[in-house]
Design an enzyme around this catalytic site. Structure first.
Site, PDB file in Angstrom:
ATOM      1  N   PHE B 102       0.894  -1.180  -0.120  1.00  0.00           N
ATOM      2  CA  PHE B 102       0.087   0.007   0.076  1.00  0.00           C
ATOM      3  C   PHE B 102       0.829   1.293  -0.042  1.00  0.00           C
ATOM      4  CE2 PHE B 102      -2.487   3.372   2.456  1.00  0.00           C
ATOM      5  CZ  PHE B 102      -3.277   3.562   1.513  1.00  0.00           C
ATOM      6  N   GLN B 103       0.512   2.194  -0.761  1.00  0.00           N
ATOM      7  CA  GLN B 103       1.487   3.293  -1.271  1.00  0.00           C
ATOM      8  C   GLN B 103       2.981   2.913  -1.206  1.00  0.00           C
ATOM      9  OE1 GLN B 103       0.090   6.154   2.082  1.00  0.00           O
ATOM     10  NE2 GLN B 103      -1.557   6.750   0.573  1.00  0.00           N
ATOM     11  N   LYS B 152       9.797   3.109   6.409  1.00  0.00           N
ATOM     12  CA  LYS B 152       9.172   3.373   7.554  1.00  0.00           C
ATOM     13  C   LYS B 152      10.058   2.616   8.978  1.00  0.00           C
ATOM     14  CE  LYS B 152       4.700   3.165   9.868  1.00  0.00           C
ATOM     15  NZ  LYS B 152       4.277   4.290  10.475  1.00  0.00           N
ATOM     16  N   MET B 466       0.895  32.497 -23.890  1.00  0.00           N
ATOM     17  CA  MET B 466       1.996  32.284 -24.619  1.00  0.00           C
ATOM     18  C   MET B 466       1.836  31.027 -25.642  1.00  0.00           C
ATOM     19  SD  MET B 466       5.068  32.656 -25.279  1.00  0.00           S
ATOM     20  CE  MET B 466       6.044  33.670 -24.133  1.00  0.00           C
TER      21      MET B 466
HETATM   22  C1  LIG Z   1       2.646  22.487 -16.409  1.00  0.00           C
HETATM   23  C2  LIG Z   1       2.632  23.134 -17.536  1.00  0.00           C
HETATM   24  N1  LIG Z   1       1.615  22.709 -18.497  1.00  0.00           N
HETATM   25  C3  LIG Z   1       1.642  23.312 -19.816  1.00  0.00           C
HETATM   26  C4  LIG Z   1       2.718  24.141 -20.135  1.00  0.00           C
HETATM   27  C5  LIG Z   1       2.902  24.658 -21.628  1.00  0.00           C
HETATM   28  N2  LIG Z   1       2.371  26.326 -21.583  1.00  0.00           N
HETATM   29  C6  LIG Z   1       3.301  27.298 -21.533  1.00  0.00           C
HETATM   30  S1  LIG Z   1       2.887  28.612 -21.473  1.00  0.00           S
HETATM   31  C7  LIG Z   1       1.340  28.183 -21.276  1.00  0.00           C
HETATM   32  C8  LIG Z   1       0.342  29.274 -20.932  1.00  0.00           C
HETATM   33  C9  LIG Z   1       0.206  29.726 -19.656  1.00  0.00           C
HETATM   34  O1  LIG Z   1      -1.023  30.503 -19.554  1.00  0.00           O
HETATM   35  P1  LIG Z   1      -0.960  31.663 -18.499  1.00  0.00           P
HETATM   36  O2  LIG Z   1      -0.720  31.102 -17.076  1.00  0.00           O
HETATM   37  O3  LIG Z   1      -2.430  32.413 -18.221  1.00  0.00           O
HETATM   38  O4  LIG Z   1       0.140  32.711 -18.943  1.00  0.00           O
HETATM   39  P2  LIG Z   1      -0.056  33.614 -20.135  1.00  0.00           P
HETATM   40  O5  LIG Z   1       0.932  33.065 -21.047  1.00  0.00           O
HETATM   41  O6  LIG Z   1      -0.996  33.924 -20.483  1.00  0.00           O
HETATM   42  O7  LIG Z   1       0.768  34.905 -19.577  1.00  0.00           O
HETATM   43  C10 LIG Z   1       1.125  26.924 -21.358  1.00  0.00           C
HETATM   44  C11 LIG Z   1      -0.210  26.161 -21.228  1.00  0.00           C
HETATM   45  C12 LIG Z   1       3.353  24.525 -19.260  1.00  0.00           C
HETATM   46  N3  LIG Z   1       4.605  25.285 -19.423  1.00  0.00           N
HETATM   47  N4  LIG Z   1       3.664  23.798 -18.079  1.00  0.00           N
END
Ligand SMILES: Cc1ncc(C[n+]2csc(CCOP(=O)(O)OP(=O)(O)O)c2C)c(N)n1
Ligand SMILES: [Mg+2]
Lengths: 166, 552
Positions: B102-103, B152, B466
């Site tokens: 478990f775990q 543990k 982005m």
């Molecule tokens: C954990 C994770 N999942 C997906 C991505 C891909 N990713 C890079 S930037 C981004 C957009 C981020 O959106 P937001 O936080 O609204 O920032 P903005 O670019 O709009 O300032 C994504 C989905 C990532 N970098 N990290």
């Protein structure tokens, strides 16, 4: 991938701490970074807690440099030796099970003799031979036996040591 | 516990569970502070933020199985950015290991490629030594995360503590002192150079080399750029500063890297987000590369003069050698180059224009002004991160905390919590995106519980901005699943957690909101409703030459 027939074969010899997981770290490094590994063999050295790992890889020199550095960076790797440009001895061991038809037996034994191999098991239909040597010698031996019918083989990776000064 | 004391551990970020009950039982008997996070990923990012801000080793403690797997993203982020943390994970009893108990999870196996090193403790006699080694490995050489898996039964059994004075590892011996012959080569390259450029990275910050770097750049009169991780290593207010280099680097920094005749990389690793197309990167330059990690050298870009050594030690030695050189040899004939560089800087600065909708860049500029450039800034990932890098002008090291190598959304807020724990009296702000902040928003409860007055500035564009920008530029504006229309009301959300929430929807509301937030002595979310389709510029398309910048 960098697995290119033109790339030269390199033998790396590592001294590593004999701890659980060392081999996984090494193998993981190769797979995680896309380095190719042709063979690998490990065994203890005379020093307790230290093992020698011999790795054969086929990569270009730049990648080889990176491999050596990455191996050195692993916490349990004590030393990395590259045999490139230095004299060394290299051996592999193969066990070969070949069909031994009555009409072929003499021929097989003659080859065993020429190659300084040994028959280690004799069955009703098959002989099992042991041979050590470098890669080329074993390949040549296998080539000659092939027409008689090889049932199975087991082969080790290379092991190697640098030659001492004469 | 004694060893933790010896290692100077004052805070642990953690989350309990069955496999670590004994450890927690002991922990509460000590004066080590424990911060109970709301998700183990938060614990690791917090320990990471703590380490980045303070320079000390960050520590986490979590339980086996899911507790351990939840740490993986945090560990990977720390690994990519070479941040010293030690993660303790619980494990099932030794006799159950391998039993699918478990775990139970093979966390040592899972984290092998994303830790600097890891351990499974199988004998309680080795525990103290293992912990000592872990801290030593985490902070020395090129730093990084180290994980210790604690079955543990190991934590239930006791042993006599024998003090360990020194850690010496046979197979690990990082090179701090540079090779003097190589340094002589560097000096002669500096003498021959007419157009030198210093290119600093996270290694400068990690080794505490900022002071030496400043001296060095001024002595040889070379302009300075840095990677994302290197921001703060060199003061942005210095006239020799060019801004960040790379995919979203300044025009001036990218042009300079292409035109310079000597590139001195210090504590960098020539990441693809920096170099763009490697075959043309700094193709007119001799390249010097100073780094403590030999694997970084000539990995992506062939280097002319490698110097393996600690950045600070190496710069100290170089500065000393430079003292004996005639001034005009090492810094003469620089005017045409510096003029050229300044011209790039003046003609193509970072710009944006704001009318009646808030521009995200404006928010960051105002945060910079109102905090006098002295805040500790963490970021999430995406446009918010790049604008922070461009528009907050960092003058000091350890003030910019961002997930550079892994680019991990959800990093910034817990990391800000860690930084605030390290510096309770400083202003700590997470500049966030509306998407990223939702990835670890649960840590708001942690911030409120421990009175950590972290500020969050959400640049709310209701997009995964982005990614949307890439779709705009390279996928014909097909915004597949990057619109984030369904988000919580961040003001109410803050209030629900017991924090404060503020919102600005017009440019004239930005300053009052920031001022108000800074005056509130508890966690605050500032929700800035910004221009939805603003882009980060300049931008070099992935894999293109670094001078092929898309400008606004
Ligand atoms: C954990 C994770 N999942 C997906 C991505 C891909 N990713 C890079 S930037 C981004 C957009 C981020 O959106 P937001 O936080 O609204 O920032 P903005 O670019 O709009 O300032 C994504 C989905 C990532 N970098 N990290
Ligand atoms: Mg967004």
């Amino acid at each position: 991938m960098s697995n290119n027939e033109n790339n030269q074969k390199h033998i790396l010899s590592l001294l590593v701490e004999n701890e659980p997981g060392v081999l996984t770290r090494i193998a993981g490094l190769f797979s995680g970074r896309g380095f190719n590994i042709e063979s690998l063999s490990v065994a203890e050295t005379t020093e307790p807690k230290v093992s020698r790992v011999t790795i054969v890889t086929r990569e270009d020199v730049n990648i080889l440099e990176q491999i050596k550095k990455q191996l050195n960076k692993l916490m349990n790797v004590i030393k990395v030796l590259d045999f490139k440009g230095m004299p060394f001895v290299q051996r592999e061991l193969a066990l070969i099970k070949v069909r031994a038809r009555p009409e072929h037996r003499a021929e097989i034994l003659r080859m065993v003799d020429i190659f300084r191999s040994r028959v280690v098991d004799v069955g009703a239909e098959y002989y099992t031979m042991e041979i050590t040597g470098d890669e080329d010698k074993i390949a040549a031996f296998l080539e000659l036996l092939r027409p008689m019918g090889i049932k199975e083989i087991a082969k080790t990776g290379s092991v190697a040591l640098a030659r001492e000064k004469k | 516990m004694k060893v933790l004391h010896e290692e100077g551990v004052d805070t642990i970020f953690g989350y309990p569970g069955g496999a670590v009950l004994d450890t927690y039982d002991e922990l509460v008997k000590t004066d080590i502070k424990h911060i109970l996070v709301r998700h183990e990923q938060g614990a690791v990012h917090a320990a990471d933020g703590y380490a980045r801000a303070s320079g000390k080793v960050g520590v986490c403690l979590v339980t086996s199985g899911p507790g351990a797997t939840n740490t993986v993203t945090g560990i990977a982020s720390a690994y990519m950015d070479s941040i010293p943390i030690v993660v303790f994970t619980g494990q099932v009893n030794t006799n159950l290991i391998g039993n699918d108990a478990f775990q139970e999870v093979d966390i040592v196996g899972i984290t092998r490629p994303c830790t600097k090193h890891n351990y499974l403790v199988k004998n309680v006699e080795n525990l103290a030594r293992t912990i000592k080694e872990a801290f030593y490995i985490a902070r020395s050489g090129r730093p990084g995360p180290v994980l210790i898996d604690l079955p543990k039964d190991m934590m239930r059994s006791s042993t006599e503590y024998k003090p360990i004075n020194e850690v010496r590892l046979r197979a690990y011996n990082p090179t701090y002192e540079p090779n003097m012959k190589q340094l002589d080569r560097v000096i002669s390259l500096i003498k021959k150079s007419r157009k030198p450029l210093v290119f600093a990275g996270g290694g400068v910050i990690l080794s505490g080399a900022s002071g030496e770097l400043k001296k060095f750049a001024h002595v040889i009169k070379a302009p300075v750029t840095s990677t994302l991780m290197g921001l703060g290593a060199f003061p942005a207010s210095d006239p020799l500063w060019l801004g960040m280099i790379g995919m979203h680097g300044t025009y001036c920094a990218n042009m300079s890297s292409s035109e310079c005749d000597l590139l001195i990389g210090i504590g960098v690793r020539f990441d693809d987000r920096v170099t763009g197309k490697t075959s043309t990167f700094a193709s007119n330059a001799k390249i010097v590369h100073i780094d403590i990690d030999p694997t970084s050298i000539s990995k992506n870009i062939p280097v002319d003069t490698p110097v393996v050594g600690d950045c600070r030690v190496t710069l100290e030695r170089l500065n000393k050698l430079l003292k004996d050189e005639p001034k005009k040899d090492i810094s003469g004939h620089r005017e045409p180059w510096l003029d050229q560089v300044m011209k790039w800087k003046e003609t193509r600065p970072l710009t944006y224009t704001q009318k009646d909708i808030i521009k995200p860049q404006f928010v960051i500029e105002k945060i910079w002004e109102l905090t006098k450039g002295e805040a500790i800034i963490s970021t999430e990932v995406g446009q918010n991160q790049m604008w922070s890098a461009q528009y907050y002008r960092f003058d000091k090291p350890n003030t910019f905390i961002t997930s550079g190598g892994l680019g991990c959304m959800g990093f910034g807020f817990p990391a800000a919590i860690g930084a605030q724990v390290a510096f309770p009296d400083r202003v700590v702000i997470d500049i966030a995106g509306d998407g990223s902040i939702q990835m670890n928003i649960q840590e708001m409860a942690t911030a409120v519980q421990y009175n950590l007055p972290v500020k969050i500035a959400i640049l709310n564009n209701r997009y995964l901005g982005m990614v949307r920008q890439w779709q705009e530029l390279f996928y014909e504006r097909s915004y597949a699943h990057t619109e984030m229309d369904h988000a919580p009301d961040f003001v109410k959300l803050a209030e629900a957690f017991g924090a404060a929430g503020l919102r600005a929807t017009k440019p004239e509301e930005v300053v009052p909101v920031i001022e108000k937030a800074l005056s509130i002595n508890k966690p605050v979310i500032m929700d800035f409703v910004v221009e939805r389709e603003e882009g980060v510029y300049p931008m070099v398309p992935a894999g293109a030459d670094i001078t092929e910048m898309l400008l606004v």
